[in-house]
Every structure is written in structure tokens, then in C-alpha cells.
Design a protein around this motif. Structure first.
Motif, short mmCIF file in Angstrom:
data_model
loop_
_atom_site.label_atom_id
_atom_site.label_comp_id
_atom_site.label_asym_id
_atom_site.label_seq_id
_atom_site.Cartn_x
_atom_site.Cartn_y
_atom_site.Cartn_z
N SER A 316 51.25 37.24 33.30
CA SER A 316 52.58 37.68 32.88
C SER A 316 52.61 39.18 32.65
CB SER A 316 52.98 36.93 31.60
OG SER A 316 54.21 37.41 31.10
N LYS A 317 51.61 39.70 31.95
CA LYS A 317 51.57 41.14 31.68
C LYS A 317 51.31 41.94 32.96
CE LYS A 317 52.22 40.96 27.22
NZ LYS A 317 53.47 41.47 26.61
N ALA A 318 50.53 41.38 33.87
CA ALA A 318 50.28 42.06 35.14
C ALA A 318 51.55 42.14 35.98
CB ALA A 318 49.18 41.33 35.92
N GLU A 333 40.69 32.30 38.88
CA GLU A 333 42.04 31.79 39.08
C GLU A 333 43.06 32.91 39.26
OE1 GLU A 333 45.35 29.04 36.69
OE2 GLU A 333 43.21 28.89 36.21
N ALA A 334 42.96 33.94 38.43
CA ALA A 334 43.95 35.02 38.47
C ALA A 334 43.41 36.18 39.30
CB ALA A 334 44.28 35.48 37.06
N CYS A 335 43.93 36.34 40.53
CA CYS A 335 43.47 37.38 41.44
C CYS A 335 44.63 38.27 41.85
CB CYS A 335 42.80 36.77 42.66
SG CYS A 335 41.30 35.80 42.28
N PHE A 336 44.34 39.53 42.16
CA PHE A 336 45.38 40.51 42.41
C PHE A 336 44.96 41.47 43.53
CE2 PHE A 336 45.17 39.25 38.01
CZ PHE A 336 46.48 38.89 37.70
N SER A 337 45.95 42.11 44.09
CA SER A 337 45.71 43.11 45.13
C SER A 337 45.24 44.40 44.49
CB SER A 337 46.97 43.36 45.94
OG SER A 337 46.82 44.50 46.78
#
Length: 438
Positions: A316-318, A333-337
Motif C-alpha cells: 500500500s505504501k509503495a 510475495e511483494a516484488c517491484f520494478s
């Protein structure tokens, strides 16, 4: 992600001038420049991400490399790496055996090359990586050589004798899961046979030890200090400054008396408290729950309820920061570019994670920045480097190595307090240095 400059941290660059020439220092010099601690190098294995150090045995032609375990009770090594035929076995019936094993001696009747007796003092050897425990490992005594320091400089080598250890047969399953460079395990737990306890008792040093875990592989290193500070850090300008530590109480779990626990009161992401059953943060009468520190776990392991709350709030904060989420990469689980966030001196600019802890007067915060919260999963993908430990996790939070790297962390056993610095990256430095390769 911006990498820190591999500067010489905690005066490591001075070891380039050391090279064991200091062994010729006279006794008078020792009196003129008293030491406050001994220092050991810490290296990180690439394949296993385990941290290991070296012990310079007088009965071995080469130093022995062994994995560090914060919760370990003693030392055990591959017998082939040490000339045990010149070591002294501890008789089971001796007062020394009783003292070393807290009044509860055990014996082994198995003969060895070093022991003509069939009744030697025995300890249990545990491999925290695999969870295997093997009883009946004979205990020996010898001597080791250690490097001393006054907080800034290497001073001279000191001999520590007696030094107690156990060794296991080369084919033992105890060695499974350890890094290839590791010949055994070094315990740093609350035990008379732990490394720091033996050093401080023998050399009359303060009952403290500190670790600075490196984020890099074997070509860079951190260090361990036994005996306490002062601690100094050199930043990229080579200017020294004293490291200040924030402290919080160490607590003891009923069934894990050798391990180090702290009292986490709350967890926040960018200032927002996570929502989960707060009773998970306490340790019950059966030793379930709470938060401990580990040098064996690669990443922080969380009870499922805490893990899900962390992932939800972090995502949410990302999103609020316009950080692009991408497909998960197991086990994360939580991955980002990577391309959707800027790099800073403390890693990618992602939401901060705060552990709220009790301080002396008010609560204090251990802040985790992107360099310690994120891990590169594949090209252009970074993931939140925390692991789901399941609903039946015995310990609710196990702070793993990745989250501990590049902080100076002190265990003060005289006051039962944990001291920790802010991220060394804030001062343009890190635990890594290019000195003292092994």
C-alpha cells in the motif's frame, strides 16, 4: 540500487599494516597501550550467505574457518582440520568438566586419536542450519592466537589458553548444509563454552561482544569485537567518528536460554503501525512467540499473521510512492520494478520499516531502509526480503542476516542490553572492506 563505497570500516584498513608482524611487540608495549577487545574477521559465503570467521589454533598449521551462530552453545569442528592428537581431552570426572557444563557433565565412551581414556567430557554439537543435534562429542582443550585492539588499531597478538572445543568425524552429517569453506560452527550463545565467554573470562575483558555483518561476499568483510568498545567508523573520506548505539533490553525465552531475544512492541511501515494480534510479540511460558536475532537465517522469518500485515501495508505504501508492483518471485510475495524507484545511499527509495523497542526512558526505533528490506530477485526486479514462517512458528519474528547487515550490533551481557547503530550507509560507509582476505 546504489552500493556503498567499500571503505575500511571500523579501522579495518589498518589491518593491512598488521600482517601478524605485531606478534613481535614487546611486553612493555602491551602495558603502554592496553587493549579493550580482541577482533576477528567476518566473511560472507556467496552460495549459502552464511557468515564465518577464522580461529588460529596453535595445534593447526592453518586457521580454521567456521560458521557463526548467535544461538550456538559451543565450538565443534572437523577433526581433520585440527591436530587433535596434540590436544588435551577433558576427563569426564574432572571438576573442569562439571564447571564447563554447568554442573551437569555428560560422558562419552568412544575412543579417539587424542584420548586413551574411554570416559571424556562430552558436549552436544548442533547444526542450526539443518536443526541436527549430535550428542557425545568429546571436549578438548588447546590454545588459540587472537588479535587485540584498543578500538582503533590492531595492537598485538595474544595467546588464549586454555581454549575448549569439540571435534566431529569428517563424515558426520553435522556438516550438511554448511558452507564449503566452513569446517564447523562457532557458538555465540549464553554458554560457558561460547567464543565470547571463553575470551572475556580468559583475558579479563568486559562481558560484551559486537558484530558487524558484511553484505558482500568473501572479497569483502566485516568484523567481530569481543570485550566491548570504543567503536570507531571511517567513512568514505577516511575520517573517523565514534559510533553511538541505541540500546534496548535483552530478554530470555524460557526454552531458549542460549539465544538472544528483544522485546518488539510494534512494527510500522512509513510510520503506519501494522495490524495483527499483538500477543504474538510476547513470549509465553512455553517459550512461544517473541523476537530473536539469528546469523543463520538468511532473511527475517515472520509468523504468517505478521507477514501478511507487513506485505499488505508495504504494498500500500509503495503504491502511494508510485512504485510499480510486478509478479511475485518465490519465495517472495511483494516484488517491484527496480526502474520505478530511485537509488539512495541507504538503497532503493522504498517505505521504511520500523521496529519499536523499549529504551531507557522512552521507546526507541530500529529503522530498516531499502538496502536491508529489499533483495534483488532477478534482473530489474526487487522483492521485500522477508519470509513467511507459517502460523505455527515457534518464534514470531526471527531477525535474519540480511536485515542485520551493515549495523554495528553489541551484546552487553553485564547489563543484559542490546546496542545497535543506525544503518552505516547513512554515514556513507558499511561493514565491508577489502582488507584481511582469507
Amino acid at each position: 540500487m546504489a552500493n556503498p563505497v567499500p571503505v575500511q570500516v571500523l579501522f579495518f584498513f589498518l589491518s593491512l599494516f598488521h600482517a601478524h608482524a605485531s606478534t613481535s611487540t614487546t611486553h612493555a608495549s602491551k602495558v603502554d597501550v592496553p587493549y579493550t577487545s580482541i577482533i576477528l574477521p567476518i566473511r560472507k559465503d556467496v552460495a549459502t550467505t552464511q557468515y564465518h570467521t577464522i580461529i588460529d589454533f596453535q595445534i593447526s598449521s592453518n586457521p580454521v574457518k567456521a560458521t557463526l551462530d548467535l544461538g550456538g552453545q559451543n565450538f565443534w569442528f572437523n577433526c581433520d582440520h585440527i591436530n587433535v592428537s596434540t590436544a588435551h581431552p577433558i576427563p569426564c570426572a574432572s571438576p573442569k568438566c562439571k564447571t564447563l557444563l554447568d554442573g551437569k557433565p555428560t560422558c562419552t565412551s568412544r575412543s579417539s586419536k587424542a584420548a586413551a581414556t574411554t570416559s571424556t567430557c562430552a558436549v552436544s554439537a548442533s547444526n542450526s542450519v539443518t536443526g541436527l543435534v549430535v550428542c557425545g562429542q568429546s571436549l578438548y582443550e588447546s590454545s588459540i592466537s587472537v588479535d587485540t585492539s584498543d578500538g582503533r588499531l590492531y595492537l598485538f597478538s595474544e595467546q588464549l589458553s586454555p581454549f575448549y572445543f569439540a571435534c566431529s568425524s569428517p563424515g558426520s552429517s553435522l556438516f550438511q548444509g554448511l558452507a564449503k569453506v566452513s569446517a564447523g560452527l562457532i557458538g555465540l550463545g549464553r554458554s560457558p563454552l561460547a567464543l565470547h565467554k571463553q575470551v572475556t573470562s580468559s583475558l579479563n575483558l568486559a562481558p560484551k561482544f559486537a558484530i558487524c555483518l558484511p553484505a558482500y561476499d568473501k572479497y569483502y568483510g566485516g568484523s567481530m569485537f569481543i570485550g566491548g568498545g570504543p567503536y570507531y567508523v571511517a567513512n568514505r573520506t577516511a575520517a573517523f567518528f565514534s559510533v553511538s548505539l541505541t540500546t534496548t533490553p535483552l530478554v530470555t525465552a524460557p526454552s531458549a536460554s542460549n539465544e538472544y531475544f528483544i522485546d518488539v512492541l510494534a512494527i510500522k511501515v512509513d510510520g503506519q503501525p501494522l495490524r495483527f494480534d499483538s500477543s504474538l510479540l510476547s513470549i509465553d511460558n512455553h517459550g512461544v512467540g517473541g523476537t530473536k536475532l539469528s546469523t543463520v537465517n538468511r532473511f527475517t522469518v515472520l509468523h504468517t499473521s505478521i507477514y501478511k500485515a507487513l506485505v499488505h501495508e508495504f504494498v500500500s505504501k509503495a503504491a502511494a510512492r508510485n512504485i510499480t508492483r510486478v509478479a511475485s518471485v518465490a519465495p517472495y510475495e511483494a516484488c517491484f520494478s527496480v526502474k520505478s524507484t530511485a537509488g539512495t545511499r541507504t538503497g532503493p527509495r522504498v517505505p521504511t520499516i520500523d521496529m519499536v523497542l523499549p529504551g531507557n526512558m522512552n521507546n526507541v526505533v530500529w529503522r530498516i531502509y531499502g538496502v536491508n528490506s529489499m533483495v534483488k530477485a532477478k534482473k530489474d526486479v526487487m522483492c521485500l526480503g522477508f519470509v513467511d514462517g507459517g502460523y505455527n512458528a515457534r518464534t514470531s519474528i526471527v531477525l535474519g542476516g540480511h536485515q542485520l547487515e551493515d549495523y554495528l550490533i553489541e551484546f552487553d551481557l553485564s547489563t543484559s542490553r542490546l546496542g545497535f547503530s543506525s544503518s552505516l550507509h547513512l554515514q556513507y560507509t558499511a561493514c565491508a572492506s577489502a582488507s584481511r582476505l582469507f
